[in-house]
Design a protein around this motif. Structure first.
Motif, PDB file in Angstrom:
ATOM      1  N   TYR A  28      -3.252  -2.403  -4.379  1.00 29.41           N
ATOM      2  CA  TYR A  28      -3.909  -2.682  -3.105  1.00 29.41           C
ATOM      3  C   TYR A  28      -3.095  -3.697  -2.299  1.00 29.41           C
ATOM      4  O   TYR A  28      -2.972  -3.569  -1.073  1.00 29.41           O
ATOM      5  N   TYR A  31      -0.241  -1.794  -0.823  1.00 32.77           N
ATOM      6  CA  TYR A  31      -0.676  -0.846   0.205  1.00 32.77           C
ATOM      7  C   TYR A  31      -1.143  -1.548   1.475  1.00 32.77           C
ATOM      8  O   TYR A  31      -0.711  -1.196   2.577  1.00 32.77           O
ATOM      9  N   ARG A  32      -2.013  -2.537   1.350  1.00 25.32           N
ATOM     10  CA  ARG A  32      -2.615  -3.149   2.541  1.00 25.32           C
ATOM     11  C   ARG A  32      -1.736  -4.239   3.157  1.00 25.32           C
ATOM     12  O   ARG A  32      -1.680  -4.378   4.381  1.00 25.32           O
ATOM     13  N   ILE A 195     -13.309  -3.002  -2.886  1.00 24.27           N
ATOM     14  CA  ILE A 195     -12.367  -2.216  -3.697  1.00 24.27           C
ATOM     15  C   ILE A 195     -12.503  -2.570  -5.182  1.00 24.27           C
ATOM     16  O   ILE A 195     -12.118  -1.788  -6.053  1.00 24.27           O
ATOM     17  N   LEU A 250     -16.993   3.033  -2.629  1.00 25.18           N
ATOM     18  CA  LEU A 250     -15.843   3.881  -2.312  1.00 25.18           C
ATOM     19  C   LEU A 250     -16.047   4.637  -1.000  1.00 25.18           C
ATOM     20  O   LEU A 250     -15.123   4.756  -0.178  1.00 25.18           O
ATOM     21  N   LEU A 253     -15.533   2.248   1.894  1.00 28.78           N
ATOM     22  CA  LEU A 253     -14.103   1.963   2.070  1.00 28.78           C
ATOM     23  C   LEU A 253     -13.387   3.103   2.779  1.00 28.78           C
ATOM     24  O   LEU A 253     -12.526   2.878   3.631  1.00 28.78           O
ATOM     25  N   VAL A 259      -9.038   1.965   2.589  1.00 25.68           N
ATOM     26  CA  VAL A 259      -8.214   2.653   1.589  1.00 25.68           C
ATOM     27  C   VAL A 259      -7.742   3.977   2.179  1.00 25.68           C
ATOM     28  O   VAL A 259      -8.349   4.509   3.120  1.00 25.68           O
ATOM     29  N   SER A 263      -7.688   8.709  -1.293  1.00 24.03           N
ATOM     30  CA  SER A 263      -8.589   8.117  -2.289  1.00 24.03           C
ATOM     31  C   SER A 263      -9.933   8.823  -2.359  1.00 24.03           C
ATOM     32  O   SER A 263     -10.743   8.547  -3.257  1.00 24.03           O
ATOM     33  N   PHE A 304      -8.522   5.976  -8.901  1.00 21.00           N
ATOM     34  CA  PHE A 304      -8.413   5.124  -7.711  1.00 21.00           C
ATOM     35  C   PHE A 304      -7.004   4.530  -7.610  1.00 21.00           C
ATOM     36  O   PHE A 304      -6.370   4.549  -6.544  1.00 21.00           O
ATOM     37  N   THR A 307      -4.422   7.206  -6.667  1.00 16.80           N
ATOM     38  CA  THR A 307      -4.470   7.587  -5.253  1.00 16.80           C
ATOM     39  C   THR A 307      -3.780   6.546  -4.371  1.00 16.80           C
ATOM     40  O   THR A 307      -3.150   6.910  -3.374  1.00 16.80           O
ATOM     41  N   LEU A 308      -3.887   5.266  -4.757  1.00 21.36           N
ATOM     42  CA  LEU A 308      -3.181   4.224  -4.007  1.00 21.36           C
ATOM     43  C   LEU A 308      -1.667   4.380  -4.173  1.00 21.36           C
ATOM     44  O   LEU A 308      -0.901   4.178  -3.218  1.00 21.36           O
TER      45      LEU A 308
END
Length: 315
Positions: A28, A31-32, A195, A250, A253, A259, A263, A304, A307-308
């Motif tokens: 995370y 990604y973020r 998350i 989820l 999000l 996300v 995801s 999860f 997928t990230l």
């Protein structure tokens, strides 16, 4: 102590409960925030892995010392102290060695980041020890699910994120003139909480499933866990509801776009998780059905994480 007996003492198969939230937080953060610090990643991994192993070893040692019922699956087969005929001195030496390594790498991580990591690390370390040790270990109270889920499910991902973004205004902490200034980005903390919910409820349910399976033995061994207090029926309803809360998080999000769209695949795990819930409702024992709680945690949270990773590759 052989490698096999050590791995059983620390219950190496259960380490997914700390490693998966760690990986979730790391992915995370990348990604973020587009941030990754390899040195901090490695320091936290070693510290986390050792404290998790030490906590489990302490729990097994304490169960061995405190057990009133000295027969059955939970004692003769499940506890490595008995099944491998381990000396108490050997187990204690291994526990202290693991704690020392965890502390050393935790201090190095603090020196490479800031005081917030130290505060959260000390708090997590204290809870980890008190969870299985002391006059009234947390694991023997109705609060075991809250502490295990809250600290392993939320604090681990938070620290795993923070060690990469401690200089990006997510949480700023500074000491000046005897005063502590704390600035928190509430929105980002809320996103991190969301998350983390699937791992939080998954870990809580591993603890809950374990305690549901052990109600009779826990009563005999004076372990007053949550299922002992509220009864098996209500405990099973809590077990089911917690998973649904994770899926609701989820969905939220995905709707707000925190996300990646890929995801959404994680929601497909609901079919398998619901099947496992039905299996556990039919029969609750450590040997046959407890494993479904572990499977649910792994399938939801690893999906999860994957997928990230896919989103990062696509990015």
């Amino acid at each position: 102590m052989t490698i096999g007996s050590f791995l059983e003492l620390v219950e190496i198969q259960t380490k997914v409960a700390s490693i998966i939230p760690f990986l979730l937080g790391t992915c995370y953060a990348v990604y973020r925030f587009d941030a990754f610090n390899l040195k901090n990643f490695l320091l936290m991994f070693v510290s986390l892995f050792c404290i998790d192993m030490a906590t489990t070893a302490i729990n097994n040692y304490q169960d061995f010392k405190r057990a009133n019922k000295k027969h059955g699956y939970g004692y003769e087969s499940h506890n490595a102290m008995v099944s491998h005929n381990l000396k108490e001195s050997t187990a204690l030496a291994m526990i202290f060695m693991l704690l020392a390594i965890a502390i050393l790498f935790g201090i190095l991580l603090f020196l490479n980041t800031n005081i917030l990591v130290l505060v959260l690390g000390v708090l997590s370390f204290g809870i980890g020890v008190l969870y299985s040790f002391g006059p009234i270990p947390i694991s023997r109270t109705p609060f075991g699910e809250i502490f295990s889920g809250g600290f392993m499910g939320f604090i681990i991902p938070f620290i795993a994120i923070y060690i990469h973004v401690y200089d990006q205004n997510v949480v700023n902490i500074a000491m000046k003139g005897g005063m502590i200034n704390l600035d928190i980005n509430i929105l980002e903390i809320l996103f991190i909480a969301l998350i983390s919910l699937p791992s939080t409820v998954g870990i809580s349910n591993i603890m809950l499933a374990n305690n549901i399976c052990d109600i009779e033995d826990d009563l005999e061994n004076k372990r007053y866990t949550l299922p002992v207090f509220i009864g098996k029926g209500p405990a099973l309803k809590v077990f089911k509801s917690l998973y649904y809360i994770g899926y609701i998080a989820l969905v939220i999000l995905l709707i707000i776009g925190v996300v990646p769209w890929v995801s959404v695949i994680t929601l497909a795990t609901f079919v398998l998780v619901n099947k496992h819930i039905s299996t556990f409702y039919e029969k609750q024992n450590k040997k046959d059905t407890f494993i479904v709680a572990v499977k649910n945690f792994v399938v939801v949270n690893m999906t999860f994480v994957v997928t990230l990773v896919v989103a990062l590759i696509m990015k």
